[in-house]
Design an enzyme around this catalytic site. Structure first.
Site, PDB file in Angstrom:
ATOM      1  CG  HIS B 108      63.217 -35.689  44.274  1.00 13.39           C
ATOM      2  ND1 HIS B 108      61.981 -35.150  44.552  1.00 13.39           N
ATOM      3  CD2 HIS B 108      63.508 -35.324  43.001  1.00 13.39           C
ATOM      4  CE1 HIS B 108      61.551 -34.493  43.485  1.00 13.39           C
ATOM      5  NE2 HIS B 108      62.457 -34.575  42.531  1.00 13.39           N
ATOM      6  CG  HIS B 118      63.880 -25.684  42.176  1.00 14.56           C
ATOM      7  ND1 HIS B 118      63.359 -24.402  42.194  1.00 14.56           N
ATOM      8  CD2 HIS B 118      64.528 -25.812  40.993  1.00 14.56           C
ATOM      9  CE1 HIS B 118      63.677 -23.797  41.069  1.00 14.56           C
ATOM     10  NE2 HIS B 118      64.377 -24.618  40.318  1.00 14.56           N
ATOM     11  CB  THR B 121      71.146 -18.492  40.336  1.00 18.64           C
ATOM     12  OG1 THR B 121      72.270 -19.337  40.617  1.00 18.64           O
ATOM     13  CG2 THR B 121      70.383 -18.253  41.631  1.00 18.64           C
ATOM     14  NE  ARG B 122      66.390 -17.996  34.720  1.00 15.69           N
ATOM     15  CZ  ARG B 122      65.630 -18.196  35.792  1.00 15.69           C
ATOM     16  NH1 ARG B 122      65.959 -19.095  36.698  1.00 15.69           N
ATOM     17  NH2 ARG B 122      64.535 -17.492  35.971  1.00 15.69           N
ATOM     18  CG  HIS B 181      45.849 -29.833  37.733  1.00 17.85           C
ATOM     19  ND1 HIS B 181      47.059 -29.518  37.185  1.00 17.85           N
ATOM     20  CD2 HIS B 181      46.054 -30.978  38.427  1.00 17.85           C
ATOM     21  CE1 HIS B 181      47.956 -30.441  37.531  1.00 17.85           C
ATOM     22  NE2 HIS B 181      47.374 -31.331  38.284  1.00 17.85           N
ATOM     23  CG  ASN B 269      71.276 -33.357  28.125  1.00 18.13           C
ATOM     24  OD1 ASN B 269      70.907 -33.862  29.175  1.00 18.13           O
ATOM     25  ND2 ASN B 269      72.177 -33.910  27.345  1.00 18.13           N
TER      26      ASN B 269
END
Lengths: 284, 284
Positions: B108, B118, B121-122, B181, B269
């Protein structure tokens, strides 16, 4: 037992209570030397088939004492979706019709010594009918005596109707206004109640009287707490604590609050639903 | 095909990428005359039975250009709960074991002309194994040329590996980063991908190479956009727009983001999960 008359009676009360609360909050602004007042916005509920679905009035004031306070009254009717109908008290796929009338209020205060507050009471009809509601105090900087005064006033309102109410409803509030991922409560509690079923006119009158007294108790005690704290001096560190604490408040409302999530995911009035969010919040 | 070797390789890359990104972001702070740097906090995953569950390192910098940027790397392992196991690719009640290693980053920015961003990766293993990830740009005040440059760089990274990737993965990002929304997207898109399955070493090498290139593309383009905009003058109204826009960002993460909700509701966490929330946000 005429359900539409019951809804009309309840609605009239919620609107009267709104008028009295807003007048009182504006009086507090006057005492602080501000001329802030509520702005009102009417909204109509959009139904999928274009049928009449009722609506509401959103009242919003941004003042000197009340940084942001929203008071909504709404009276809506229609048919729940089949998936949803089965989850609602007294409704089913064959009988999805409902009406709902209620008042909801959230106040975020400029001064971190003044507690924020939430109050909501409502009357719903499906194949059955019931009252629900509650009020909880949300001080960024809690004072034990304020917490005690708030609870004492709600306890008195409860005790006048049923000796078990306060214990049950304050426990319910403790369970409901809890942020599991933080392991903390949203505020210092209050009461939360639901499904006070109105099987006949006698029960309607009884639960309606209780719901009115919850409104009266709120209108009696909260302005006292505001007036007591509104002139206290606050420093930057206390303001910082308030803004962090409001981050928790936003987390609760967006992650857990059933009313908020229900509204967001079923196409409710976004402005009215999210009125509860703080004017400013921080996550450090 | 040794899954633990694959996890170790992926982990090493994610940690190296973290080091390079953090060094680059700190260099940008230097250029702005600030000496801000990342603070790192190690955390261990708590398992219910006290077994070894891995953990991670949360990096956080609060600077002059980067108002709040978090970069987490984590490598965790364990067994999913029975209810959850059945929902996860390649896991089941009989085979609930998993490992997960990854990097996630949210920035930010102080200046509303500089886009927030943002990237994540995983690599996961259950009875199968796969890569997933993505990156999306979140400008409070969008510039078409910045959006185009961001997408062009990701497009190039995608095209080098598979001609269908960019179309599929940018559409996926459009669908994912959407706030129903509000009827608006969270930002101006990017890419989102998941379940690039690694059935054998060849597939692992291929998808690992793609995932590395997504990281490289991010590290190439985002600092360019930051340097391009970080010295622009901004006024109060633009700052106000940024804070309102951050309210939408918080709404998305708390109401819809699967990773956030999964983390909050399964005892992850908290600090690392909620690092994505903006330092300050408003709801008018």
């Amino acid at each position: 037992m005429d359900r539409s008359k019951q809804t009309a009676k309840a609605r009239k009360w919620f609107e009267t209570l709104r008028d009295r609360i807003c007048a009182e909050f504006e009086a507090i602004e006057r005492e602080a030397g501000s001329d802030a007042g509520f702005a009102y916005k009417k909204w109509d509920r959009e139904t999928e088939d274009g049928s009449e679905g009722g609506g509401g009035v959103q009242g919003l004031m941004k003042g000197k004492v009340f940084e942001k306070v929203g008071v909504n009254v709404s009276t809506v009717s229609g048919a729940f979706s089949p998936q949803f109908a089965s989850q609602v008290n007294g409704a089913s796929e064959e009988h999805p019709d409902f009406t709902a009338t209620g008042i909801s209020l959230v106040a975020h205060m400029a001064n971190p010594h003044v507690p924020a507050v939430h109050m909501n009471t409502r009357f719903l009809t499906t194949q059955t009918a019931w009252f629900g509601g509650g009020a909880d105090l949300n001080p960024p900087l809690p004072y034990e005596e304020d917490t005690e005064a708030f609870h004492a006033r709600l306890r008195a309102a409860c005790h006048a109707h049923n000796p078990t109410y306060y214990d049950r409803f304050s426990k319910w509030a403790d369970e409901y206004f809890y942020i599991p991922h933080r392991g903390v409560h949203r505020g210092v509690g209050g009461i939360f109640y639901d499904h006070l079923e109105c099987g006949d006119d006698v029960e309607f009158d009884r639960h309606f009287a209780f719901t009115r007294d919850v409104g009266e108790a709120f209108l009696d005690i909260y302005p006292q707490l505001v007036r007591k704290r509104m002139n206290e001096i606050w420093n930057e560190d206390e303001k910082r604590q308030q803004l962090e604490w409001r981050g928790r408040y936003a987390e609760f409302n967006l992650v857990y609050d059933r009313g908020t999530l229900f509204g967001l995911k079923t196409g409710g009035n976004i402005d009215a639903i999210l009125m509860s969010l703080p004017p400013e919040a921080t996550w450090s």
